[in-house]
Design an enzyme around this catalytic site. Structure first.
Site, PDB file in Angstrom:
ATOM      1  N   ASP A 110      40.793  40.858  29.795  1.00 29.44           N
ATOM      2  CA  ASP A 110      40.084  40.759  28.515  1.00 29.44           C
ATOM      3  C   ASP A 110      38.957  41.777  28.359  1.00 29.44           C
ATOM      4  OD1 ASP A 110      38.398  39.703  30.417  1.00 29.44           O
ATOM      5  OD2 ASP A 110      37.860  37.914  29.278  1.00 29.44           O
ATOM      6  N   GLY A 156      34.117  35.920  38.537  1.00 23.47           N
ATOM      7  CA  GLY A 156      35.294  35.362  39.191  1.00 23.47           C
ATOM      8  C   GLY A 156      36.009  36.406  40.023  1.00 23.47           C
ATOM      9  N   ASP A 165      33.635  40.599  32.049  1.00 24.67           N
ATOM     10  CA  ASP A 165      32.677  40.885  30.982  1.00 24.67           C
ATOM     11  C   ASP A 165      31.257  40.458  31.341  1.00 24.67           C
ATOM     12  OD1 ASP A 165      33.251  38.209  30.838  1.00 24.67           O
ATOM     13  OD2 ASP A 165      33.672  38.173  28.698  1.00 24.67           O
ATOM     14  N   ASP A 196      41.856  37.903  33.738  1.00 23.90           N
ATOM     15  CA  ASP A 196      41.996  37.566  32.315  1.00 23.90           C
ATOM     16  C   ASP A 196      42.486  38.725  31.452  1.00 23.90           C
ATOM     17  OD1 ASP A 196      40.975  35.081  33.032  1.00 23.90           O
ATOM     18  OD2 ASP A 196      38.917  35.649  32.558  1.00 23.90           O
ATOM     19  N   ARG A 239      27.549  33.467  40.755  1.00 23.36           N
ATOM     20  CA  ARG A 239      26.885  33.470  39.458  1.00 23.36           C
ATOM     21  C   ARG A 239      25.382  33.610  39.689  1.00 23.36           C
ATOM     22  NH1 ARG A 239      31.398  34.146  36.327  1.00 23.36           N
ATOM     23  NH2 ARG A 239      32.980  32.607  36.884  1.00 23.36           N
ATOM     24  N   ARG A 289      40.543  32.293  30.068  1.00 27.59           N
ATOM     25  CA  ARG A 289      39.345  32.060  29.260  1.00 27.59           C
ATOM     26  C   ARG A 289      39.705  32.124  27.781  1.00 27.59           C
ATOM     27  NH1 ARG A 289      34.389  35.554  30.996  1.00 27.59           N
ATOM     28  NH2 ARG A 289      33.388  34.114  29.535  1.00 27.59           N
ATOM     29  N   THR A 335      39.250  41.473  36.744  1.00 27.90           N
ATOM     30  CA  THR A 335      39.375  40.099  36.257  1.00 27.90           C
ATOM     31  C   THR A 335      40.839  39.817  35.960  1.00 27.90           C
ATOM     32  OG1 THR A 335      38.900  38.580  34.434  1.00 27.90           O
ATOM     33  CG2 THR A 335      38.748  40.924  33.947  1.00 27.90           C
TER      34      THR A 335
END
Length: 319
Positions: free
Chosen positions: A129, A11, A103, A127, A72, A171, A125
């Site tokens: 994370d 992303g 990730d 996120d 992707r 996510r 990202t």
């Protein structure tokens, strides 16, 4: 190192362009050529490469998204696909690779590392994370986008005396919801790392109503549940007028904040420094405002955690 490659994967995140810019200019400063991989790991397999000069990355530091594009790539998850990528890198005499992403992107860099190809991961990202770094590129921008939305939604929630559920991205991590909820003064914050209790949420809403509160904001991380579903449950169990806003992909767009531009510049340049020193198989991050690096294989074995002190503070301030 005579020539290095750079790609973005997964992303998009605001600040990726700033990181690419830093990689290119830091490398050229060290008389190293830079090859941009267009389209992430799919571009790596197909050999969709282009040489990047100082001017190639001019006027992009303020732009969201990634000018190298992202995609992707299921094929790269296979040994055959990874070997095709390595063959392309060797064919074009690329000595090392900087991978900017989340990730999933790190998993690709890990696979290349395990096969002996020097990679450095840069955390990009929204996120937030990625283990081993306090902040990822794009998180601050996404956070400010969400806060701006919360402020606007609060205006209409106040006008119509409504309860609003705001679903945010992240996510399986609750960082965006937690930080945005705290900064936006949300009455309730639901994150994947903590089990939520519907009865407790309803009790909190009723207590607020009893003391004269005319509206409420509930921030829900997408990894918890659908905001629409939680809104339906609240309406079924109360008489509160409830609305749901799913912010969606708007959180990934926009011009990066100053914080993200600086973070991206620092991390991108540091990734090049590691390759210059002959260090592959690393991932870069920031801790207590200091640049750090760690084994990318080891990093992916760690578990991302939230700041429990922040979560507790959010509950204490939303009484």
């Amino acid at each position: 190192m005579k020539r290095i490659g750079v790609l973005t994967s997964g992303g998009d995140a605001p600040g990726m362009n700033a990181a690419i810019r830093a990689v290119v200019r830091k490398a050229i400063y060290h008389d190293i050529e830079v090859i941009g991989v267009v389209g992430g790991y799919a571009g790596l397999i197909s050999g969709n490469f282009k040489k990047l000069e100082v001017g190639s990355v001019g006027d992009i530091i303020h732009r969201g998204g990634t000018f190298l594009f992202s995609a992707r790539c299921e094929e790269f998850k296979t040994k055959e696909g990874q070997q095709k990528g390595i063959e392309q890198l060797k064919k074009h005499n690329i000595d090392g690779l900087v991978v900017i992403g989340g990730d999933g992107s790190y998993m690709g860099a890990k696979a290349l590392t395990e096969q002996g190809y020097p990679c450095v991961g840069v955390p990009g990202t929204i996120d937030n994370d990625i283990p081993g770094t306090e902040f990822t590129i794009g998180f601050d921008t996404a956070l400010n986008t969400v806060i701006d939305a919360i402020d606007k939604i609060r205006d209409t929630a106040t006008s119509h005396e409504r309860t609003f559920i705001i679903e945010v991205m992240g996510r399986n991590a609750g960082d965006i919801a937690l930080w945005a909820g705290l900064a936006g003064g949300a009455e309730t914050i639901l994150i994947p790392e903590e089990i939520y209790n519907l009865e407790e949420i309803i009790t909190r809403l009723k207590k607020g109503s009893e003391r004269g509160k005319k509206h409420s904001i509930i921030v829900v991380a997408e990894g918890v549940n659908s905001g629409v579903e939680i809104g339906r449950q609240i309406e079924e169990n109360t008489d509160f007028d409830t609305r749901v806003s799913v912010l969606g992909h708007m959180q990934r767009g926009g011009s990066p904040t100053a914080a993200d531009r600086v973070l991206a510049s620092r991390l991108g340049a540091y990734a090049v420094e590691l390759l210059v020193e002959g260090k592959g198989g690393r991932a870069v991050g920031i801790e207590k405002n200091n640049l750090v690096d760690y084994d990318i294989i080891e990093a992916l074995g760690r578990k991302h955690t939230i700041d429990n002190n922040l979560y507790q503070l959010s509950k204490e301030l939303s009484i």
